[in-house]
Scaffold this active site. Sequence first.
Site, PDB file in Angstrom:
ATOM      1  N   LYS A  26      11.055 -38.060  -2.764  1.00 18.22           N
ATOM      2  CA  LYS A  26      11.099 -38.744  -1.465  1.00 18.22           C
ATOM      3  C   LYS A  26      10.171 -39.966  -1.495  1.00 18.22           C
ATOM      4  O   LYS A  26      10.537 -41.062  -1.063  1.00 18.22           O
ATOM      5  CB  LYS A  26      10.677 -37.783  -0.342  1.00 18.22           C
ATOM      6  CG  LYS A  26      11.740 -36.724  -0.026  1.00 18.22           C
ATOM      7  CD  LYS A  26      11.257 -35.647   0.944  1.00 18.22           C
ATOM      8  CE  LYS A  26      12.338 -34.595   1.176  1.00 18.22           C
ATOM      9  NZ  LYS A  26      11.927 -33.478   2.047  1.00 18.22           N
ATOM     10  N   GLN A  75       6.524 -30.826   4.368  1.00 15.17           N
ATOM     11  CA  GLN A  75       7.507 -30.140   3.538  1.00 15.17           C
ATOM     12  C   GLN A  75       7.455 -28.627   3.784  1.00 15.17           C
ATOM     13  O   GLN A  75       6.381 -28.033   3.832  1.00 15.17           O
ATOM     14  CB  GLN A  75       7.245 -30.459   2.047  1.00 15.17           C
ATOM     15  CG  GLN A  75       8.285 -29.943   1.090  1.00 15.17           C
ATOM     16  CD  GLN A  75       9.661 -30.609   1.224  1.00 15.17           C
ATOM     17  OE1 GLN A  75       9.779 -31.731   1.739  1.00 15.17           O
ATOM     18  NE2 GLN A  75      10.703 -29.935   0.769  1.00 15.17           N
ATOM     19  N   ASP A  77      12.216 -35.763  10.220  1.00 13.71           N
ATOM     20  CA  ASP A  77      12.993 -34.588   9.807  1.00 13.71           C
ATOM     21  C   ASP A  77      13.918 -34.115  10.932  1.00 13.71           C
ATOM     22  O   ASP A  77      14.842 -33.334  10.688  1.00 13.71           O
ATOM     23  CB  ASP A  77      12.040 -33.418   9.493  1.00 13.71           C
ATOM     24  CG  ASP A  77      11.808 -33.226   8.004  1.00 13.71           C
ATOM     25  OD1 ASP A  77      12.714 -33.548   7.215  1.00 13.71           O
ATOM     26  OD2 ASP A  77      10.715 -32.729   7.648  1.00 13.71           O
TER      27      ASP A  77
HETATM   28  N1  GUN Z   1      12.406 -28.091   2.738  1.00 13.27           N
HETATM   29  C1  GUN Z   1      13.710 -28.090   2.336  1.00 13.27           C
HETATM   30  N2  GUN Z   1      14.381 -29.105   2.913  1.00 13.27           N
HETATM   31  C2  GUN Z   1      13.488 -29.763   3.684  1.00 13.27           C
HETATM   32  C3  GUN Z   1      13.606 -30.900   4.530  1.00 13.27           C
HETATM   33  O1  GUN Z   1      14.669 -31.536   4.693  1.00 13.27           O
HETATM   34  N3  GUN Z   1      12.456 -31.275   5.161  1.00 13.27           N
HETATM   35  C4  GUN Z   1      11.281 -30.610   5.008  1.00 13.27           C
HETATM   36  N4  GUN Z   1      10.223 -31.040   5.690  1.00 13.27           N
HETATM   37  N5  GUN Z   1      11.157 -29.531   4.245  1.00 13.27           N
HETATM   38  C5  GUN Z   1      12.256 -29.127   3.585  1.00 13.27           C
END
Ligand code: GUN
Length: 294
Positions: free
Chosen positions: A52, A96, A119
């Site tokens: 990311k 995350q 998110d």
């Molecule tokens: N863990 C798995 N997918 C995601 C996501 O799209 N965002 C976040 N913050 N954690 C995740």
Amino acid sequence: MEILDGKKISNQIKEEIAIEVNKMKAKGEKVPHLAAIIVGNDGASLTYVGSKVRSCERVGFESTLIKMPATTSEVELLNKIEELNNDEEIDGFIVQLPLPPQIDTQKVILAVDPDKDVDGFHPTNFGKMALDMSTFIPATPFGILELLERYNVETQGKHTVVIGRSHIVGRPMSILMGRKGWPGNSTVTLTHSRTKNITQIISQADIVISALGVPHFLKAEMVKDDAVIIDVGITRVPDETKERGYYLTGDVDFENVSKKASYITPVPGGVGPMTIAMLLKNTLLARERHRSKA
Ligand code: GUN
């Protein structure tokens, strides 16, 4: 059968975002800044967050990666979130998931300023999504919609079966596919671990969206001819012959299911890269909103 090529489409989206960032730079404006918090040392989570952040750099965003130890207390994490909420330099941030067991994920989601919640997990944003209001749509479902749209996949009147009811993928996906408009206007069945006759339900699906995390769960004999298959699963299977010690696989027996499908996403290279592209898109949106508010 056509492959829904998430790698190719995500690169196109990143190029489109980079063009917008260049315009901002040319006007002397602030560029979008995404921050990501990761707590602990889970290998897969570290890989996702790393990509990311690298993607931010590729499109010209600013990025900040905040690594916190696995022993971080809930209060310490909430304090860090408050800091980011108040930091005018940061347009959007993510925490995350999953988090270590001493931290209450729901408290964390509630602590993020909805205006920076790229998110789309905060109840304000989730509620807006359910009510068709403009908001941040969670990146993985958003990426799936974008793939369907860019490949002109018909969803109207189709029976979409979503497998898995997680807050990150299955639940929002089921809402989005049933919304008015396109992609949407689908008749949605949300299935999960307590669903009875799941194979029978899947066999009636025009579109299957599998977010289960069980390698090769979906077999060719379970799906209809010409079904659209979206594979959100991404599991690390130990394999000592690989340099990394594992290989990645989805929920779908791709080799056999692809022979029956009309469209199918590969793993890797399908939904995964789209998630990152849509997180960047949400961060761009956050910057634009902050600018128009300032
Ligand atoms: N863990 C798995 N997918 C995601 C996501 O799209 N965002 C976040 N913050 N954690 C995740």
